[in-house]
Design a protein around this motif. Structure first.
Motif, mmCIF file in Angstrom:
data_model
loop_
_atom_site.group_PDB
_atom_site.id
_atom_site.type_symbol
_atom_site.label_atom_id
_atom_site.label_comp_id
_atom_site.label_asym_id
_atom_site.label_seq_id
_atom_site.Cartn_x
_atom_site.Cartn_y
_atom_site.Cartn_z
ATOM 1 N N ILE A 154 1.357 3.702 2.211
ATOM 2 C CA ILE A 154 2.202 3.974 3.373
ATOM 3 C C ILE A 154 3.330 2.961 3.481
ATOM 4 O O ILE A 154 4.451 3.303 3.849
ATOM 5 N N ARG A 155 3.059 1.728 3.116
ATOM 6 C CA ARG A 155 4.096 0.696 3.161
ATOM 7 C C ARG A 155 5.202 1.026 2.164
ATOM 8 O O ARG A 155 6.391 0.893 2.468
ATOM 9 N N ALA A 186 1.276 3.686 12.665
ATOM 10 C CA ALA A 186 1.238 3.478 11.220
ATOM 11 C C ALA A 186 2.605 3.036 10.720
ATOM 12 O O ALA A 186 2.720 2.127 9.892
ATOM 13 N N VAL A 187 3.639 3.676 11.256
ATOM 14 C CA VAL A 187 4.993 3.340 10.837
ATOM 15 C C VAL A 187 5.360 1.942 11.303
ATOM 16 O O VAL A 187 5.869 1.122 10.530
ATOM 17 N N ASN A 232 6.152 13.017 8.176
ATOM 18 C CA ASN A 232 5.362 14.159 8.618
ATOM 19 C C ASN A 232 6.021 15.504 8.318
ATOM 20 O O ASN A 232 5.482 16.540 8.680
ATOM 21 N N ARG A 288 3.405 -0.461 11.963
ATOM 22 C CA ARG A 288 2.645 -1.473 11.235
ATOM 23 C C ARG A 288 3.219 -1.701 9.842
ATOM 24 O O ARG A 288 3.299 -2.838 9.368
ATOM 25 N N ALA A 289 3.627 -0.624 9.229
ATOM 26 C CA ALA A 289 4.230 -0.769 7.903
ATOM 27 C C ALA A 289 5.535 -1.561 8.014
ATOM 28 O O ALA A 289 5.805 -2.459 7.219
ATOM 29 N N THR A 342 0.829 -1.205 0.000
ATOM 30 C CA THR A 342 0.000 0.000 0.000
ATOM 31 C C THR A 342 0.867 1.260 0.000
ATOM 32 O O THR A 342 2.089 1.182 0.100
ATOM 33 N N THR A 377 0.765 11.537 10.529
ATOM 34 C CA THR A 377 0.875 10.089 10.723
ATOM 35 C C THR A 377 1.310 9.782 12.149
ATOM 36 O O THR A 377 2.144 10.482 12.717
#
Lengths: 169, 169
Positions: free
Chosen positions: A46-47, A81-82, A71, A84-85, A44, A77
DNA sequence: TTGTATATGTTATAACATAACATTATACCA
DNA sequence: TGGTATAATGTTATGTTATAACATATACAA
């Protein structure tokens, strides 16, 4: 006698200071897309952004460094999120985590399931490179087996001075 | 032919579940005192207390675990005190830090300047044991030298299943 | 198109570690 | 023995790394 056909001996070379790094990045992103397509996982936005940031250089980068770069344009963000990516990228063998630095680096051998995670880390330029030595792996496997131990995962992180940086005199 | 005189082959054995652990602790503390005397460093109260807590078992222990054990009797020790004690113990080769766990463990080979810091860590019982394999160290030294790299320090942490714990079926 | 699985957003907090400065204890020498 | 330098500890605050828990949104297949 076994055949020995290597295109070049550069496969495991320590990244040179002036190398064309755009190629590293482009190559990594291409392979990453291929791996995800093959594994039916989704690379995705963000990934991919996190992967690109990890590939900005051969210096391992912290999660919060990635975050602030994401950011820097006014984004909002969150750390999750980071992380998780990064978790996704780790699971898919696209990045490695260096426990001694609490930092992440792009995997230089995407696809070739090495999973060795052996690293050289220069104290001067901070560059990290995968070692991936078969003899080392063999010695390790044997030493561990002799102790009656079963390997699940390994961490090998060597800190020192790379070929392009001299030890302080 | 080289002489081979070992008192026993247990030197590198993985700690057995029911072993007499008081001996490990007593031995470690005695050696620690000797090392400090020889190096003219001071094994103060808090340093010895932290060392004792680290030696409570062969399971690596976090700094804040140590802290809460210290304070379990109503004490008010601050994190800094623990980290400073650990720093001292690390500098004097009395404990090791496991980067993959953010935890500390007593050094099982005090005095014999091994400084190899190669560990086996069981995923089941969480016990960690020093590997200290000479062949492994040789393979590592050679592999690294071949890359033109100079070692400053190394981390080898192997996670898996110890001889006393079976892998999940 | 609608349900389900996957991904992301959001808020809060846990877990690990150090900076900076004040105070106390120890060693060592005059 | 007393003064002084060094080492150790106390204290407060904060920095850094990582995850829990629950809400919302998006993708994909049936």
């Amino acid at each position: 006698m076994a055949t020995r056909t290597h295109k070049h001996t550069d496969t495991h070379a320590f990244p040179k200071p002036g190398h064309n790094h755009d190629r590293c990045t482009a190559d990594a992103l291409k392979k990453a897309a291929a791996v995800c397509a093959q594994r039916k996982t989704r690379l995705t936005d963000i990934r991919r952004e996190v992967l690109e940031l990890v590939w900005k250089s051969h210096v391992p980068v912290g999660a919060y460094d990635i975050l602030s770069q994401l950011n820097s344009g006014g984004g909002r963000t969150a750390p999750m999120a980071v992380y998780r990516a990064l978790e996704f990228l780790l699971e898919n063998g696209l990045v490695h985590r260096l426990a001694s630095l609490n930092a992440f680096i792009g995997c230089a051998h995407i696809g070739k399931d090495h999973h060795a995670a052996q690293f050289l880390i220069c104290r001067v330029c901070e560059t990290a490179a995968e070692l991936d030595s078969a003899p080392l792996t063999r010695a390790l496997t044997q030493a561990v087996a002799e102790r009656g131990f079963t390997i699940d995962s390994q961490i090998v992180e060597i800190s020192g001075f790379c070929p392009h940086c001299s030890p302080p005199t």
